[in-house]
Scaffold this active site. Structure first.
Site, short mmCIF file in Angstrom:
data_model
loop_
_atom_site.label_atom_id
_atom_site.label_comp_id
_atom_site.label_asym_id
_atom_site.label_seq_id
_atom_site.Cartn_x
_atom_site.Cartn_y
_atom_site.Cartn_z
N TYR A 96 -4.62 -4.90 7.46
CA TYR A 96 -5.01 -3.54 7.00
C TYR A 96 -6.79 -3.66 6.67
CZ TYR A 96 -5.56 1.08 4.99
OH TYR A 96 -5.91 2.12 4.26
N ALA A 105 -8.80 -5.72 7.74
CA ALA A 105 -9.54 -6.12 9.17
C ALA A 105 -9.73 -4.82 9.93
CB ALA A 105 -8.90 -7.44 9.81
N SER A 106 -8.66 -4.10 10.05
CA SER A 106 -8.39 -2.68 10.88
C SER A 106 -9.57 -1.93 10.13
CB SER A 106 -7.28 -2.44 10.91
OG SER A 106 -6.90 -1.82 9.78
N LYS A 107 -9.70 -1.68 8.84
CA LYS A 107 -10.54 -0.51 8.37
C LYS A 107 -12.01 -1.25 8.49
CE LYS A 107 -7.49 2.51 7.65
NZ LYS A 107 -7.47 3.64 8.37
N ILE A 114 -5.11 6.40 -3.12
CA ILE A 114 -4.43 7.69 -2.84
C ILE A 114 -3.02 7.35 -2.73
CG2 ILE A 114 -4.53 9.88 -1.87
CD1 ILE A 114 -7.37 9.00 -2.79
#
Length: 249
Positions: free
Chosen positions: A153, A155-157, A186
């Site tokens: 996650y 890495a993707s962001k 959130i």
């Protein structure tokens, strides 16, 4: 009515933050096409959103270029043009780095990064023709600083963040802006399904200076601002919505 007469697409709008973004856009005067891969959630969202304005729904797999192209054709048919793209669709899965499977690594990168790239590239191609557009991508505070058990996650962001900056540079000559929203914690269905425990939830809250988790509406507000002409001289940046969490060591 900050988005009055704007035509927008919101991805991953079947629930959670995406649904809140679509609602906010409609309340601010936009006409909106929503998409999601989950048809049941999408239909419920469309029914809910109709009370706020003109909305159309289409089931789309954003990792498939042909389906993204079909989404664009649908939006042009319903709205006439596309002024705003909110790339919200994403997934997350908690897993220690040494245990991350190829399946979840590839799936997370495919949805969060490749999906954002495909939607942005195809829709920016339409915005170039009209010399106007605003693209707002969903990155994360995890795209700025790393967090354990979320290597795929994170890495993707992080990829989305730098993809967006590159888009901002290359699309600026066409009067197309590209920005990121970087939420902190959130509490959404996605977070719960990702495997967060009650213990993790309590620890998260204690790390946040405002001493609470964020609301989906607060992220939607950030998307609306960056999508609007109020942000006309803002491009290539990230708006962090994290209650102050990244301000401290």
């Amino acid at each position: 009515m900050r988005l009055k007469e704007k035509k927008a697409i919101v991805t991953g709008a079947g629930r959670g933050i995406g649904l809140a973004i679509a609602k906010k856009f409609l309340q601010e005067g936009a006409q909106v096409v929503i998409c999601d891969i989950n048809e049941e959630n999408l239909n419920k969202a469309e029914d809910e959103l109709r009370q706020y304005g003109e909305v159309y729904a289409k089931k789309v797999n954003i990792t498939d270029r042909s389906e993204v192209e079909s989404l664009v054709a649908f939006a042009k048919e319903k709205l006439g043009r596309i002024d705003v793209l909110a790339n919200n669709a994403g997934i997350a899965h908690f897993e220690p780095f040494l245990e991350v499977s190829d399946e979840y690594w590839n799936k997370t990168l495919s949805v969060n990064l490749t999906g954002t790239f495909l939607c942005s590239q195809v829709i920016a191609g339409e915005m170039v023709k009209q010399k106007y557009g605003s693209i707002v991508n969903m990155s994360s505070s995890n795209g700025i600083l790393a967090e354990a058990n979320l290597a795929h996650y994170n890495a993707s962001k992080g990829g989305v963040k730098l993809l967006t900056k590159t888009m901002a540079i290359e699309l600026a000559p066409y009067n197309i802006r590209a920005n990121n929203v970087c939420p902190g914690f959130i509490l959404t269905d996605l977070a719960i399904e990702g495997g967060i425990s009650e213990k993790d939830l309590k620890e998260y809250t204690q790390k946040i200076p405002l001493n609470r988790y964020g609301k989906v509406e607060e992220v939607a507000n950030a998307f609306c601002f960056l999508a609007s002409d109020e942000a006309s001289f803002i491009t290539g940046t990230e708006l962090v919505v994290d209650g102050g969490q990244l301000c401290q060591e």
